[in-house]
Design an enzyme around this catalytic site. Structure first.
Site, PDB file in Angstrom:
ATOM      1  N   LEU A 222       1.211   4.947   0.189  1.00 36.49           N
ATOM      2  CA  LEU A 222       0.672   6.271   0.515  1.00 36.49           C
ATOM      3  C   LEU A 222       1.778   7.185   1.030  1.00 36.49           C
ATOM      4  O   LEU A 222       2.014   8.276   0.496  1.00 36.49           O
ATOM      5  CB  LEU A 222      -0.454   6.167   1.546  1.00 36.49           C
ATOM      6  CG  LEU A 222      -1.070   7.495   2.009  1.00 36.49           C
ATOM      7  CD1 LEU A 222      -1.741   8.220   0.855  1.00 36.49           C
ATOM      8  CD2 LEU A 222      -2.053   7.264   3.155  1.00 36.49           C
TER       9      LEU A 222
ATOM     10  N   TRP B 289       8.758   3.629   3.374  1.00 33.23           N
ATOM     11  CA  TRP B 289       8.349   2.849   4.541  1.00 33.23           C
ATOM     12  C   TRP B 289       7.164   1.935   4.208  1.00 33.23           C
ATOM     13  O   TRP B 289       6.186   1.881   4.937  1.00 33.23           O
ATOM     14  CB  TRP B 289       8.004   3.759   5.736  1.00 33.23           C
ATOM     15  CG  TRP B 289       9.048   4.774   6.046  1.00 33.23           C
ATOM     16  CD1 TRP B 289       8.924   6.136   5.980  1.00 33.23           C
ATOM     17  CD2 TRP B 289      10.392   4.528   6.457  1.00 33.23           C
ATOM     18  NE1 TRP B 289      10.107   6.748   6.307  1.00 33.23           N
ATOM     19  CE2 TRP B 289      11.040   5.788   6.617  1.00 33.23           C
ATOM     20  CE3 TRP B 289      11.129   3.370   6.698  1.00 33.23           C
ATOM     21  CZ2 TRP B 289      12.363   5.903   7.007  1.00 33.23           C
ATOM     22  CZ3 TRP B 289      12.461   3.487   7.080  1.00 33.23           C
ATOM     23  CH2 TRP B 289      13.050   4.738   7.236  1.00 33.23           C
TER      24      TRP B 289
ATOM     25  N   CYS C 201      -8.874   3.189   4.345  1.00 36.20           N
ATOM     26  CA  CYS C 201      -8.023   2.009   4.488  1.00 36.20           C
ATOM     27  C   CYS C 201      -7.193   2.085   5.770  1.00 36.20           C
ATOM     28  O   CYS C 201      -7.024   1.081   6.476  1.00 36.20           O
ATOM     29  CB  CYS C 201      -7.108   1.875   3.280  1.00 36.20           C
ATOM     30  SG  CYS C 201      -7.967   1.826   1.688  1.00 36.20           S
TER      31      CYS C 201
ATOM     32  N   PHE D 178       0.856  -1.179   0.000  1.00 36.48           N
ATOM     33  CA  PHE D 178       0.000   0.000   0.000  1.00 36.48           C
ATOM     34  C   PHE D 178       0.891   1.227   0.000  1.00 36.48           C
ATOM     35  O   PHE D 178       1.602   1.477   0.972  1.00 36.48           O
ATOM     36  CB  PHE D 178      -0.881  -0.036   1.255  1.00 36.48           C
ATOM     37  CG  PHE D 178      -1.923   1.039   1.353  1.00 36.48           C
ATOM     38  CD1 PHE D 178      -3.165   0.878   0.763  1.00 36.48           C
ATOM     39  CD2 PHE D 178      -1.693   2.201   2.081  1.00 36.48           C
ATOM     40  CE1 PHE D 178      -4.158   1.845   0.878  1.00 36.48           C
ATOM     41  CE2 PHE D 178      -2.665   3.171   2.210  1.00 36.48           C
ATOM     42  CZ  PHE D 178      -3.899   2.992   1.602  1.00 36.48           C
TER      43      PHE D 178
ATOM     44  N   THR E 237       5.578  -1.559   3.884  1.00 40.76           N
ATOM     45  CA  THR E 237       5.640  -2.964   4.278  1.00 40.76           C
ATOM     46  C   THR E 237       5.259  -3.856   3.100  1.00 40.76           C
ATOM     47  O   THR E 237       4.304  -3.563   2.375  1.00 40.76           O
ATOM     48  CB  THR E 237       4.696  -3.221   5.465  1.00 40.76           C
ATOM     49  OG1 THR E 237       5.134  -2.462   6.589  1.00 40.76           O
ATOM     50  CG2 THR E 237       4.680  -4.700   5.840  1.00 40.76           C
TER      51      THR E 237
ATOM     52  N   GLU F 291       0.666   4.239  10.773  1.00 38.96           N
ATOM     53  CA  GLU F 291      -0.795   4.375  10.791  1.00 38.96           C
ATOM     54  C   GLU F 291      -1.238   5.540  11.673  1.00 38.96           C
ATOM     55  O   GLU F 291      -2.271   5.483  12.338  1.00 38.96           O
ATOM     56  CB  GLU F 291      -1.471   3.077  11.263  1.00 38.96           C
ATOM     57  CG  GLU F 291      -0.924   1.815  10.655  1.00 38.96           C
ATOM     58  CD  GLU F 291      -1.097   1.728   9.158  1.00 38.96           C
ATOM     59  OE1 GLU F 291      -1.757   2.610   8.589  1.00 38.96           O
ATOM     60  OE2 GLU F 291      -0.564   0.785   8.564  1.00 38.96           O
TER      61      GLU F 291
ATOM     62  N   PHE G 144      -4.344  20.909  13.275  1.00 41.21           N
ATOM     63  CA  PHE G 144      -3.335  20.327  12.383  1.00 41.21           C
ATOM     64  C   PHE G 144      -2.526  21.411  11.660  1.00 41.21           C
ATOM     65  O   PHE G 144      -1.424  21.160  11.213  1.00 41.21           O
ATOM     66  CB  PHE G 144      -4.001  19.412  11.360  1.00 41.21           C
ATOM     67  CG  PHE G 144      -4.393  18.076  11.941  1.00 41.21           C
ATOM     68  CD1 PHE G 144      -3.464  17.067  12.087  1.00 41.21           C
ATOM     69  CD2 PHE G 144      -5.691  17.853  12.390  1.00 41.21           C
ATOM     70  CE1 PHE G 144      -3.814  15.836  12.634  1.00 41.21           C
ATOM     71  CE2 PHE G 144      -6.051  16.629  12.936  1.00 41.21           C
ATOM     72  CZ  PHE G 144      -5.110  15.621  13.061  1.00 41.21           C
TER      73      PHE G 144
END
Length: 388
Positions: free
Chosen positions: A135, A166, A242, A133, A168, A367, A387
């Site tokens: 992102l 990064w 996701c 994945f 996985t 995450e 933020f």
């Protein structure tokens, strides 16, 4: 007679017979197939990912909470319990399953076309095909809206250029779900990893998640057909949906690492003699064990509550942040405290505690960092976004 931490909280009484059976099946798999090799995999920073993926597919845990396409269609709570048992082995093992099922497979299942689903999901459920994945980027982790990877239309197709970091499973993946900026906003693409211009060099010299494949994704003018794009989702809603799935698994998974540390510390304290008495008989040791058991048990009750909310279709993203922030933060604190009980023995791979503590440093970050989840919760409480 001694009791385990979860027995003190009567956790089994909160689970269905099916949930307990799934938990025990995964626990037995980890004990027989994984745990004997973990110290070596961690020390050598090498893991037989493809072999493990096939075994995990045979076990039925890849995409187990999804419906159809060879997936088991279990409850979210059962999936969480499986994640707990996998991470009681190693965070890298749970990461392999989490990225496969909750990121790559979920993305295709939720947002993909019928052709995407038919092509990839059955093979991914068996572990024949591995997914990743894409992102996060080297300069954009907590702020995915700033991603620089771009997809531009070229005739009837697309051309993707950029770098992800990064990732996985990246170096062993057969398919990558890649998110990129387009003239229509952020969109997701299903990218076979044998596409020309795609490469995934593995990231080496890690001190954490060593029993896991972590990679960079390089997209150097990767040409894709027009139907490679997810048809119906634009913007960050797609990738963030996701991430919520993956974060949910971490809520349970981190507790597995903590439980393994605590059970190791209890057993060690019972066997280790200090001044002619078991270490477990001293007040300071029992105080540590009691405090850690409280945090572990409270984290488990929170995880089960969130699991029931998810199964009822009522779980909100900010509630997932509650679980991820609390349970990972407490898990790493438990791992560190358990190391003090093991003393110098705690720093070796003869015991799992330091390995879990190092792994949890990554889990604390990926995450969504702890700081990001604090701000998500703060926004929910105040109605103000901090933020920016």
């Amino acid at each position: 007679m001694s009791r385990t931490p979860f027995e003190l909280f009567d956790i089994d009484g909160l689970l269905s017979e099916e949930e307990r059976a799934i938990r025990e099946t995964v626990r037995a798999f980890v004990a027989a197939k994984v745990r004997p090799h973990l110290a070596q995999w961690y020390e050598e920073a090498a893991i037989p990912a493809r072999e493990l993926a096939r075994e995990l597919g045979g076990l039925g845990v890849l995409g187990m909470h999804l419906e159809g396409y060879g997936c088991a269609g279990t409850s979210a709570t059962a999936y969480g319990l499986a994640c707990l048992e996998l991470e009681a082995g190693d965070s890298g093992l749970r990461s392999l399953v989490s990225v496969q099922g909750s990121l790559a497979m979920f993305a295709i299942h939720r947002w993909g076309s019928a052709e995407h689903k038919d092509t990839w999901l059955p093979r991914m459920a068996t572990g024949e095909a591995i997914g990743c994945f894409g992102l996060t980027e080297p300069d954009f982790g907590s702020n995915p809206a700033g991603m620089r990877t771009r997809a531009v239309r070229d005739g009837d197709g697309w051309v993707l250029s950029g770098t992800k970091m990064w990732i996985t499973n990246g170096s062993v993946a057969d398919v990558a779900v890649v998110w990129a900026q387009t003239s229509e906003g952020v969109r997701g693409f299903v990218v076979p990893t044998d596409s020309e211009g795609f490469s995934a060099p593995e990231i080496k010299r890690k001190m954490s998640l060593r029993a896991s494949v972590t990679s960079e994704l390089v997209l150097d003018g990767v040409r894709l057909p027009g139907d490679a794009v997810f048809p119906d989702v634009r913007g960050l809603r797609g990738p963030l949906s996701c991430l919520d799935e993956a974060r949910f698994g971490i809520v349970f998974g981190a507790l597995g690492a903590a439980r393994d540390c605590l059970e190791t510390a209890i057993a060690y304290a019972g066997e280790r003699e200090i001044f002619d008495r078991p270490l477990a008989s001293y007040q300071l040791t029992q105080a540590k064990l009691a405090d850690m058991t409280l945090e572990l048990g409270k984290g488990m009750l929170l995880a089960l509550h969130l699991g029931r909310l998810k199964d009822a279709g009522r779980l909100a993203a900010d509630q997932v942040s509650l679980g991820k922030l609390n349970n990972v933060r407490e898990a790493i604190a438990i791992a560190r405290e358990c190391r003090t009980i093991l003393g110098a023995a705690g720093i070796t791979l003869e015991h799992p505690v330091m390995r879990h503590a190092n792994n949890l440093e990554s889990v604390l970050t990926y995450e969504g960092t702890s700081e990001v989840h604090q701000l998500v919760i703060g926004r929910a409480l105040t109605g103000e976004s901090a933020f920016r």
